[in-house]
Design an enzyme around this catalytic site. Structure first.
Site, PDB file in Angstrom:
ATOM      1  N   GLU A 126      14.607  11.371  -0.485  1.00 54.04           N
ATOM      2  CA  GLU A 126      15.117  10.015  -0.613  1.00 54.04           C
ATOM      3  C   GLU A 126      15.635   9.844  -2.032  1.00 54.04           C
ATOM      4  OE1 GLU A 126      11.718   7.654   1.179  1.00 54.04           O
ATOM      5  OE2 GLU A 126      13.273   7.381   2.705  1.00 54.04           O
TER       6      GLU A 126
ATOM      7  N   GLU B 254       8.530  11.600   4.789  1.00 56.43           N
ATOM      8  CA  GLU B 254       7.883  11.285   3.512  1.00 56.43           C
ATOM      9  C   GLU B 254       6.413  11.053   3.829  1.00 56.43           C
ATOM     10  OE1 GLU B 254       9.105  11.465   0.649  1.00 56.43           O
ATOM     11  OE2 GLU B 254      11.267  11.312   0.903  1.00 56.43           O
TER      12      GLU B 254
ATOM     13  N   ASN C 164       2.388   0.393   2.281  1.00 54.92           N
ATOM     14  CA  ASN C 164       2.099   0.218   0.847  1.00 54.92           C
ATOM     15  C   ASN C 164       3.278  -0.330   0.048  1.00 54.92           C
ATOM     16  OD1 ASN C 164       3.461   2.608   1.246  1.00 54.92           O
ATOM     17  ND2 ASN C 164       2.385   3.700  -0.357  1.00 54.92           N
TER      18      ASN C 164
HETATM   19  P1  NDP Z   1       0.771   5.985   9.384  1.00 58.25           P
HETATM   20  O1  NDP Z   1       1.156   7.398   9.484  1.00 58.25           O
HETATM   21  O2  NDP Z   1      -0.440   5.510  10.074  1.00 58.25           O
HETATM   22  O3  NDP Z   1       1.967   5.062   9.897  1.00 58.25           O
HETATM   23  C1  NDP Z   1       3.278   5.175   9.411  1.00 58.25           C
HETATM   24  C2  NDP Z   1       4.233   4.441  10.334  1.00 58.25           C
HETATM   25  O4  NDP Z   1       4.382   5.171  11.557  1.00 58.25           O
HETATM   26  C3  NDP Z   1       3.765   3.066  10.754  1.00 58.25           C
HETATM   27  O5  NDP Z   1       4.862   2.190  10.854  1.00 58.25           O
HETATM   28  C4  NDP Z   1       3.127   3.333  12.094  1.00 58.25           C
HETATM   29  O6  NDP Z   1       3.054   2.181  12.880  1.00 58.25           O
HETATM   30  C5  NDP Z   1       4.099   4.327  12.664  1.00 58.25           C
HETATM   31  N1  NDP Z   1       3.604   5.154  13.751  1.00 58.25           N
HETATM   32  C6  NDP Z   1       2.327   5.468  14.067  1.00 58.25           C
HETATM   33  N2  NDP Z   1       2.283   6.309  15.131  1.00 58.25           N
HETATM   34  C7  NDP Z   1       3.563   6.540  15.500  1.00 58.25           C
HETATM   35  C8  NDP Z   1       4.188   7.344  16.513  1.00 58.25           C
HETATM   36  N3  NDP Z   1       3.483   8.083  17.369  1.00 58.25           N
HETATM   37  N4  NDP Z   1       5.531   7.352  16.596  1.00 58.25           N
HETATM   38  C9  NDP Z   1       6.274   6.635  15.726  1.00 58.25           C
HETATM   39  N5  NDP Z   1       5.737   5.854  14.754  1.00 58.25           N
HETATM   40  C10 NDP Z   1       4.409   5.807  14.632  1.00 58.25           C
HETATM   41  O7  NDP Z   1       0.719   5.693   7.831  1.00 58.25           O
HETATM   42  P2  NDP Z   1       0.178   4.397   7.059  1.00 58.25           P
HETATM   43  O8  NDP Z   1       0.996   3.216   7.431  1.00 58.25           O
HETATM   44  O9  NDP Z   1      -1.295   4.359   7.219  1.00 58.25           O
HETATM   45  O10 NDP Z   1       0.549   4.777   5.557  1.00 58.25           O
HETATM   46  C11 NDP Z   1      -0.234   5.593   4.782  1.00 58.25           C
HETATM   47  C12 NDP Z   1       0.300   7.015   4.762  1.00 58.25           C
HETATM   48  O11 NDP Z   1       1.672   7.004   4.393  1.00 58.25           O
HETATM   49  C13 NDP Z   1      -0.406   7.889   3.741  1.00 58.25           C
HETATM   50  O12 NDP Z   1      -0.641   9.170   4.257  1.00 58.25           O
HETATM   51  C14 NDP Z   1       0.625   7.975   2.625  1.00 58.25           C
HETATM   52  O13 NDP Z   1       0.483   9.089   1.814  1.00 58.25           O
HETATM   53  C15 NDP Z   1       1.900   7.959   3.366  1.00 58.25           C
HETATM   54  N6  NDP Z   1       2.988   7.515   2.506  1.00 58.25           N
HETATM   55  C16 NDP Z   1       3.942   8.437   2.114  1.00 58.25           C
HETATM   56  C17 NDP Z   1       4.935   8.076   1.239  1.00 58.25           C
HETATM   57  C18 NDP Z   1       5.998   9.050   0.838  1.00 58.25           C
HETATM   58  O14 NDP Z   1       7.069   8.613   0.438  1.00 58.25           O
HETATM   59  N7  NDP Z   1       5.779  10.344   0.897  1.00 58.25           N
HETATM   60  C19 NDP Z   1       5.000   6.719   0.671  1.00 58.25           C
HETATM   61  C20 NDP Z   1       3.998   5.838   1.191  1.00 58.25           C
HETATM   62  C21 NDP Z   1       3.012   6.245   2.057  1.00 58.25           C
HETATM   63  P3  NDP Z   1       1.770   1.191  12.738  1.00 58.25           P
HETATM   64  O15 NDP Z   1       1.347   1.154  11.325  1.00 58.25           O
HETATM   65  O16 NDP Z   1       2.319  -0.066  13.215  1.00 58.25           O
HETATM   66  O17 NDP Z   1       0.733   1.849  13.607  1.00 58.25           O
END
Ligand code: NDP
Length: 481
Positions: free
Chosen positions: A455, A250, A153
């Protein structure tokens, strides 16, 4: 106008673009689905190479005078701000977010983070502890190689937020953006080199979850900072624990925004719009459970429904567009399923609904109950759930009745009530009479399932450093024999 955004290569390792040798990764413009770049994932070997490059670069980087490290970050921030228009356009292509947002929110927030930590660099010291004749001191030392893993995002902001505190402390980093939005981090890597950063200090690998998993368990990695969902957070935290690695998490949220009957209604409506529909609702800290006092509930909803009519969905590159598409079809399907569940559960649809193609309009449910999935589950789309309340103690209990604890907001003109309610809410990041502002000066992060660590602000340094304690004996040594 060409929408191609093909980078020089997919990865950035040891100061150079390097082509990935893994699977293909098509990067699509969420508005029309057109392919704007074709990348290749890193193989496990390439992840290891990136971590080894970061490991090799770390001692010399840590040995530089802090003010010099800070100067490089400050130069990078200046380059970002000079190139903001071009970078915002790339961010819009990568994420589908309206250009009117990416021009002011994404890279500018990343630049602010680099500027803030650049200034802090020269102030990061240990402590002197008097012990009578003897004394002790602490050295604040870097952790080593810090891995960053980002969500889609705010890809460039997330890359900067994770890099800036890590790098000023003398750590080096390997960053993996979300597979959906791989382009901004590559620009950041280029800009760092242009700003004078030595090769290997900031590296980028690309790929899906498996690449992230390889990064988390690489033997050179000392710390993992993840921005993502709670399920991914659990997996990453558990994998990091095996090597006793430090973590910052996060994660997601279902944050409450509480509007009392003495609130400035127009401001509260504005805040609810920002808390639910900015970036088409794809924001972790969104206040998606809007608790409205019975006395103002209908006025608030009527005004919100009126204001939402000014939404302009369309091409995100059009400066008049203020509501963009959802990142991809799978996420749009998930959001629509959540909307359907709200309707099926009997909540009142005040405005919005399914939308068309990649677009889902601002959607407001009212008359929901706390147990409906639209009130319990993170939707990560433009869906607001209004709940009504009468009593302060009641609303605090209900607001806290969730596993999440990322953010919370309160609208009231009553000074003491504002602070009393905020103090009682289980959330890491809170707002009074505003919502979703995250300046670099203020710590950001969650409690409960929404994560740990912070952060931004000086607090972030705690999570990218460790203390070495040194006892200094000034006299003789007494021993029993
Ligand atoms: P995901 O949890 O699906 O993915 C986050 C990242 O982790 C991606 O780069 C993903 O890769 C990677 N990933 C997935 N599986 C693994 C694993 N087993 N080991 C290591 N890395 C892995 O989140 P989204 O990208 O769908 O983002 C949305 C989510 O993020 C929502 O829940 C949102 O609330 C949260 N979020 C939190 C924020 C905060 O600061 N608290 C800010 C922004 C979002 P890939 O996508 O390539 O599969």
């Amino acid at each position: 106008m060409s929408l191609s955004a093909q980078p020089a290569a997919s990865l950035f390792i040891d100061g150079k673009p390097v082509e990935g040798q893994g699977d293909t990764l098509d990067v699509r413009y969420a508005f029309d689905g057109s392919t704007i770049a074709t990348l290749r994932e890193a193989t496990t070997d390439q992840v290891a190479q990136a971590c080894a490059a970061a490991r090799a670069a770390q001692p010399a980087w840590a040995a530089m005078a802090p003010v010099e490290r800070g100067r490089i970050l400050a130069r990078a921030a200046a380059i970002i701000l000079e190139r903001n228009d071009e970078l915002a356009r790339l961010e819009t292509l990568d994420t589908g977010k309206p250009i009117q947002e990416t021009l002011v929110a994404d890279w500018p927030s990343g630049a602010a983070s680099l500027e803030y930590f650049a200034g802090l660099a020269a102030t990061l010291t240990g402590q002197m502890i008097p012990l009578g004749a003897d004394w002790a001191y602490t050295r604040r030392e870097p952790l080593g190689v810090c891995a960053g893993i980002g969500a889609w995002n705010y890809p460039s902001q997330i890359a900067c937020w994770k890099a800036a505190p890590a790098l000023v402390m003398g750590n080096t980093t390997v960053f993996k953006p979300s597979e959906e939005t791989p382009l901004g981090a590559l620009k950041l890597a280029e800009i760092f080199i242009q700003a004078g950063m030595p090769p290997g200090v900031f590296n980028v690998v690309q790929g899906r979850g498996a690449v992230g998993a390889a990064l988390v368990t690489d033997p050179n990695v000392a710390k993992v900072s993840l921005t993502g969902s709670v399920p991914t957070g659990r997996r990453v935290y558990a994998a990091a624990a095996e090597g006793m690695r430090h973590v910052t998490m996060e994660l997601g949220g279902k944050s409450p925004l509480i509007v009392f009957d003495d609130a400035n209604l127009e401001d509260a409506v504005s805040a609810a719009i920002l808390a639910n529909f900015y970036s088409a609702g794809q924001i972790c800290s969104n206040g998606t459970r809007v608790f409205l006092h019975e006395g103002i509930k209908e006025d608030f909803l009527a005004r919100l429904a009126e204001r939402v009519k000014a939404v302009r969905m369309g091409d995100p590159l059009d400066p008049d567009t203020n509501h963009g598409p959802i990142i991809n079809a799978a996420q749009a399907d998930k959001i629509r399923a959540a909307i359907r569940a709200g309707v099926d559960a009997g909540a009142r649809l005040v405005c919005g609904g399914m939308g068309e193609g990649p677009f889902i309009p601002p959607t407001v449910f009212a008359d929901a109950t706390d147990d409906m999935t639209i009130a319990t589950d993170e939707i990560f789309g433009p869906v607001m759930t209004a709940l009504s309340f009468v009593d302060e103690a009641e609303v605090i209990g209900r607001a806290n009745g969730t596993g999440f604890g990322l953010a919370a907001g309160v609208f009231t003109q009553d000074l003491t009530r504002a602070h009393r309610v905020i103090a009682a809410l289980e959330a890491g990041t809170c707002w009074i009479n505003t919502y979703n502002l995250t300046p670099v000066e203020m710590p950001f992060g969650g409690v409960k399932l929404s994560g740990l660590g912070r952060e931004n602000s000086a607090a972030a340094i705690e999570h990218y450093s460790q203390l070495k304690s040194v006892y200094v004996g000034m006299g003789g040594v007494d021993a029993p024999y």
